[in-house]
Design an enzyme around this catalytic site. Sequence first.
Site, mmCIF file in Angstrom:
data_model
loop_
_atom_site.group_PDB
_atom_site.id
_atom_site.type_symbol
_atom_site.label_atom_id
_atom_site.label_comp_id
_atom_site.label_asym_id
_atom_site.label_seq_id
_atom_site.Cartn_x
_atom_site.Cartn_y
_atom_site.Cartn_z
ATOM 1 N N ASP A 1 -16.137 30.665 -29.439
ATOM 2 C CA ASP A 1 -16.529 31.669 -28.442
ATOM 3 C C ASP A 1 -16.925 32.977 -29.086
ATOM 4 O O ASP A 1 -17.746 33.718 -28.565
ATOM 5 C CB ASP A 1 -15.393 31.896 -27.448
ATOM 6 C CG ASP A 1 -15.317 30.706 -26.523
ATOM 7 O OD1 ASP A 1 -14.636 29.725 -26.888
ATOM 8 O OD2 ASP A 1 -15.996 30.725 -25.482
ATOM 9 N N LYS B 1 -11.277 27.955 -27.615
ATOM 10 C CA LYS B 1 -10.376 27.546 -26.530
ATOM 11 C C LYS B 1 -8.928 27.440 -26.983
ATOM 12 O O LYS B 1 -8.643 26.909 -28.063
ATOM 13 C CB LYS B 1 -10.867 26.206 -25.959
ATOM 14 C CG LYS B 1 -10.049 25.597 -24.846
ATOM 15 C CD LYS B 1 -9.816 26.516 -23.672
ATOM 16 C CE LYS B 1 -11.082 27.136 -23.127
ATOM 17 N NZ LYS B 1 -10.817 28.182 -22.095
#
Length: 362
Positions: A235, A254
């Site tokens: 991310d 995650k």
Amino acid sequence: MRTIDWDADRDCVAMVDQTRLPAEYTTYYAETVDELVESIRILRVRGAPALGAAGAYGAALAARRADAGSFEEFERRARAAAERVAEARPTAVNLAREVEAVLAELDRAETVAEARERTLTAAERIADADVERNRAIGRHGADLLEDGATVMTHCNAGALATVDWGTALGVVYSADEQGKNVDVIANETRPLNQGSRITTVELRERDVRTTLIPDNASGLCMQEGRIDAVVVGADRIVLDGGEQFGDGAVVFNKIGTYKQAVLADRHDVPFVVAAPTATIDSDSDADEVEIEERDPGELREIYRRPNAPEDVPVYNPAFDPTPAELIDYLVTEDGVFEPPLDADAVLGGEDATDREAAAQST
Ligand code: MRU
């Protein structure tokens, strides 16, 4: 259909509604900025590169929906609406970055009509670039996988987390294109189950042999020697670990990714991060990255039924940091990199914002 796209007939953003998977594969149309912001918050569209495209299209949508009085007033309203898109989720750097990249078009326009056209063209270009980058990531990453390998993956870093093709799963799809048989073990990825609801669906659609495991089985699978590589997405990647990690890159992905990396290290399983340079944030260090905390209801309930006492305290972080010392390979569109993952090695001295500006001016 791409995971997220511009629908020219409806003049709005179209996306696969991932909250309905695996039961239904439907399209949701975000006609307003509010609908797009809500879609990002509830993970109708999700995954860092797809969020980048959502940000890009969101800025174009904001320009289209902003009332046109004077150009200055139009611009003020468009920027304010686009900022709400940028702030819908905090961790994936792609979201705010691509909003900014598209908003830069407002400075190049002289009329409202020109601004609307320019922002949409820029958003389309960003979405197309994502697919090209993922294809390149796939080609580079596939070289790391042997024929017959079994890959463990966490969350969903596939076509549905990007505009198309995927990053971690793109590596698997590219290996498949090269004629290699690769099996995947998909971690369920509690609490929102992107592994079971999304990863297994898209892998099976592409005929990749897939086994779903509960998150807690990943250690046993490694002990049993079932895993040849762990491949995950990212991310946000920072190249400076800050006070917490010191020198070296840190990958935010995650929640649970760190645990997989520790297990992989313990069992000598290569740990691979596949992500575009657009996910690298060279302006921040690890201490500055905000880890999104999600609603306690995601744990207190399961499928609208109680899963815990309704007032039990909950800590529900959506992402965790994995330091470079636990990462064997970082695969970007530019190739395969091994630690130390410093800026000169990974970005050739440029950060992603410079690259995008250079790409836009050509
Ligand atoms: O909360 P999500 O579903 O947006 O989280 C997604 C992930 O953590 C992915 O692994 C990451 O964005 C990489 S997607 C290519």
